[in-house]
Design a protein around this motif. Structure first.
Motif, short mmCIF file in Angstrom:
data_model
loop_
_atom_site.label_atom_id
_atom_site.label_comp_id
_atom_site.label_asym_id
_atom_site.label_seq_id
_atom_site.Cartn_x
_atom_site.Cartn_y
_atom_site.Cartn_z
N LYS A 198 -1.73 -2.00 -4.15
CA LYS A 198 -3.03 -2.33 -3.84
C LYS A 198 -3.92 -1.27 -3.41
CE LYS A 198 -2.66 -6.93 -5.13
NZ LYS A 198 -3.44 -7.38 -6.37
N GLY A 199 -3.37 -0.20 -3.28
CA GLY A 199 -4.39 0.89 -2.51
C GLY A 199 -3.31 1.76 -1.86
N VAL A 200 -4.03 2.39 -0.67
CA VAL A 200 -3.17 3.32 0.10
C VAL A 200 -3.58 3.42 1.59
CG1 VAL A 200 -2.67 4.82 -1.79
CG2 VAL A 200 -4.67 5.12 -0.48
N GLU A 201 -2.54 3.95 2.47
CA GLU A 201 -2.76 3.89 3.84
C GLU A 201 -2.90 5.19 4.20
OE1 GLU A 201 -0.24 2.53 7.90
OE2 GLU A 201 0.77 3.55 5.92
N ILE A 202 -4.09 5.67 5.17
CA ILE A 202 -4.34 6.90 5.28
C ILE A 202 -4.48 7.06 6.82
CG2 ILE A 202 -5.09 7.77 3.31
CD1 ILE A 202 -8.00 7.70 4.68
N SER A 203 -4.23 8.17 7.49
CA SER A 203 -4.35 8.70 8.92
C SER A 203 -6.15 8.70 9.21
CB SER A 203 -3.58 9.47 9.57
OG SER A 203 -3.73 9.38 10.88
N SER A 204 -6.22 8.86 10.28
CA SER A 204 -7.79 9.40 10.96
C SER A 204 -8.01 10.66 10.42
CB SER A 204 -7.98 8.95 12.11
OG SER A 204 -7.07 9.73 13.07
N HIS A 205 -7.00 11.43 10.44
CA HIS A 205 -7.46 12.94 10.14
C HIS A 205 -5.93 13.61 9.43
CE1 HIS A 205 -5.38 13.09 13.89
NE2 HIS A 205 -5.39 14.55 13.69
N ALA A 206 -6.15 14.77 9.00
CA ALA A 206 -4.71 15.56 8.94
C ALA A 206 -5.07 16.86 9.37
CB ALA A 206 -4.62 15.93 7.19
N VAL B 26 -13.37 7.79 15.78
CA VAL B 26 -14.08 9.09 15.17
C VAL B 26 -13.77 9.11 13.61
CG1 VAL B 26 -12.98 11.54 14.96
CG2 VAL B 26 -12.88 10.29 17.16
N ALA B 27 -12.81 8.57 13.08
CA ALA B 27 -12.70 8.66 11.64
C ALA B 27 -13.59 7.78 10.95
CB ALA B 27 -11.26 8.08 11.18
N LEU B 28 -14.00 6.68 11.40
CA LEU B 28 -15.15 5.85 10.95
C LEU B 28 -16.52 6.52 11.04
CD1 LEU B 28 -13.91 2.27 11.88
CD2 LEU B 28 -13.31 3.58 9.72
N SER B 29 -16.60 7.15 11.93
CA SER B 29 -17.76 7.94 12.30
C SER B 29 -17.96 9.07 11.18
CB SER B 29 -17.92 8.45 13.75
OG SER B 29 -18.00 7.41 14.84
N HIS B 30 -16.80 9.84 10.96
CA HIS B 30 -17.12 10.66 9.88
C HIS B 30 -17.44 10.15 8.54
CE1 HIS B 30 -15.70 14.77 11.37
NE2 HIS B 30 -15.25 14.09 12.42
N LEU B 31 -16.64 8.98 8.27
CA LEU B 31 -17.04 8.28 6.99
C LEU B 31 -18.50 7.92 6.98
CD1 LEU B 31 -13.92 5.90 6.16
CD2 LEU B 31 -14.59 8.30 5.18
N ILE B 32 -19.06 7.55 8.02
CA ILE B 32 -20.51 6.93 8.07
C ILE B 32 -21.41 8.13 7.92
CG2 ILE B 32 -22.06 5.72 9.57
CD1 ILE B 32 -19.95 4.01 10.61
N PHE B 33 -21.47 9.19 9.17
CA PHE B 33 -22.27 10.12 9.39
C PHE B 33 -22.35 11.00 8.08
CE2 PHE B 33 -22.31 8.42 13.59
CZ PHE B 33 -23.47 8.66 14.18
N SER B 34 -21.29 11.41 7.60
CA SER B 34 -21.15 12.33 6.59
C SER B 34 -21.85 12.00 5.21
CB SER B 34 -19.79 12.78 6.30
OG SER B 34 -19.03 11.80 5.82
N GLY B 35 -21.98 10.43 5.04
CA GLY B 35 -22.56 9.95 3.82
C GLY B 35 -21.57 9.55 2.97
N VAL B 36 -20.44 9.60 3.43
CA VAL B 36 -19.25 9.27 2.25
C VAL B 36 -19.62 7.75 1.50
CG1 VAL B 36 -16.76 8.62 2.03
CG2 VAL B 36 -17.28 10.83 3.16
N LEU B 37 -19.93 6.98 2.49
CA LEU B 37 -20.16 5.43 2.38
C LEU B 37 -21.57 5.24 1.42
CD1 LEU B 37 -19.10 3.68 5.47
CD2 LEU B 37 -17.66 4.19 3.48
N LEU C 186 0.98 -1.25 0.11
CA LEU C 186 0.15 -0.12 0.09
C LEU C 186 0.85 1.16 0.02
CD1 LEU C 186 -2.55 -1.13 2.84
CD2 LEU C 186 -2.76 -0.88 0.39
N GLY C 187 0.50 2.35 -0.48
CA GLY C 187 1.37 3.56 -0.62
C GLY C 187 0.72 4.57 0.12
N LEU C 188 0.93 5.75 -0.01
CA LEU C 188 0.48 6.92 0.86
C LEU C 188 0.00 8.01 -0.05
CD1 LEU C 188 3.31 7.48 3.38
CD2 LEU C 188 1.36 6.11 3.68
N VAL C 189 -0.93 8.83 0.35
CA VAL C 189 -1.33 10.06 -0.34
C VAL C 189 -1.32 11.15 0.60
CG1 VAL C 189 -2.77 8.72 -1.70
CG2 VAL C 189 -3.79 9.73 0.40
N PRO C 190 -1.22 12.60 0.31
CA PRO C 190 -1.27 13.53 1.10
C PRO C 190 -2.89 14.00 1.63
CG PRO C 190 -0.85 14.29 -1.01
CD PRO C 190 -1.10 12.81 -1.09
N LEU C 191 -3.29 13.86 2.76
CA LEU C 191 -4.65 14.24 3.22
C LEU C 191 -4.65 15.67 3.40
CD1 LEU C 191 -5.98 11.81 5.76
CD2 LEU C 191 -6.66 11.75 3.28
#
Length: 330
Positions: free
Chosen positions: A140-148, A202-213, A116-121
């Protein structure tokens, strides 16, 4: 059935050489010191130093895998390489070194290692470019943190990144680094023991509650550390969604989205793993070790074998789910 560890790290010293002394680096190190405290910084430095061969040398990695009964690993850069403080030019240097370095590491054992690689959040408009680069490197994709800094995973600026990840079929591995509770967790290694599960939730809650998924139903998101505290408190999330109109940024109760995510098995406890399997389902849990750090598990198959009897469910968690998720060929 092939066993697949989705949570393992590589250390890339060339990244740290590239960022050393750059504007913002001193402030970044000061923040790490504030968050971790001097005792934990000392212990962590000694621990990493002792494990350099296992973090950098493929023969040592393969020996560890053999000892643990692991057939394949998904290798991601050490989260210490995120450097979300970096400006645009330096960020490009970081992701280029991370993507190419991880790919070169894995190429030494292509039948067993995948990366996995990185991206600049911190620069959402560059995240698509960095993801494309990672995929072009054969990752195969990228790794990210919970926030920037100043940016959550719900940030509208990340929408093009989620769209591109979905179209690529890229896996996005959410692995926190640093907790925003800062000096409240600066003793007893609470910065990691408590901070990592908090940041995952916190990170997963942002993905869920914001409608990203909702907007990206085919997105492949894997949460490190079993998703932290989130899977254990879905009832509260669902209740809040029902009674608070401002919580209804997602189309369905938040708990339903847990079965659209994937979670690694690194929860260190049989009861916690049973609860995670109950919340997410056996089809959404994958083996994870956090190799070779001390907060990981040198024998991650043991916990799964303690919880799941021989059969299709155990086979799915130890390797089948990950093989399908990462499109690993036999």
């Amino acid at each position: 059935m092939k066993t697949v560890d989705v949570h393992a790290h590589v250390l890339l010293p060339e990244i740290e050489r590239a960022v050393a002394g750059m504007p913002g680096h001193a402030g970044h190190r000061d923040l790490e010191a504030l968050r971790n405290g001097p005792e934990s910084l000392e212990v962590s430095g000694r621990m990493v130093g002792e494990r350099i061969p296992r973090l950098t040398r493929v023969p040592a990695r393969l020996a560890d895998m053999d000892a643990a009964g692991i057939d394949a690993q998904i290798v991601s850069p050490s989260p210490s390489h995120y450097h979300y403080w970096a400006d645009r030019d330096l960020a490009r240097t970081v992701w280029t070194l991370a993507n190419e370095g991880t790919a070169a590491h894995c190429a030494q054992a292509p039948d067993r290692l995948h990366g996995l690689g990185l991206v600049p959040l911190q620069h959402p408009d560059l995240a698509v470019e960095a993801l494309d680069h990672a995929m072009a490197c054969g990752l195969k994709g990228v790794e990210i943190s919970s926030h920037a800094p100043g940016r959550e995973l719900s940030d509208p600026g990340l929408e093009p990144f989620w769209t591109r990840a979905e179209s690529h079929g890229a896996v996005v591995f959410v692995h926190p680094f640093g907790c925003t509770l800062d000096e409240r967790l600066d003793r007893w290694y609470l910065s990691n023991i408590v901070g990592q599960p908090v940041e995952n939730a916190v990170a997963l809650s942002h993905l869920i509650f914001s409608g990203v998924l909702d907007r990206h139903p085919a997105l492949k998101v894997v949460a490190a550390h079993g998703g932290g505290y989130l899977p254990a408190h879905l009832g509260r999330a669902d209740h809040g969604w029902r009674v608070r109109p401002e919580a209804r940024g997602c189309a369905e109760p938040p708990g339903s989205y847990v079965r659209r995510l994937w979670f690694d098995s690194l929860v260190h406890d049989a009861a916690a793993l049973r609860a995670l399997l109950g919340a997410a389902g056996t089809g959404r849990v994958v083996l994870g070790s956090d190799h070779p750090f001390d907060m990981g598990d040198d024998h991650p198959l043991d916990l799964i074998r303690d919880v799941l009897p021989p059969g299709p469910d155990r086979d799915a968690v130890t390797g089948g789910n990950a093989a399908a998720l990462f499109d690993l060929k036999d």
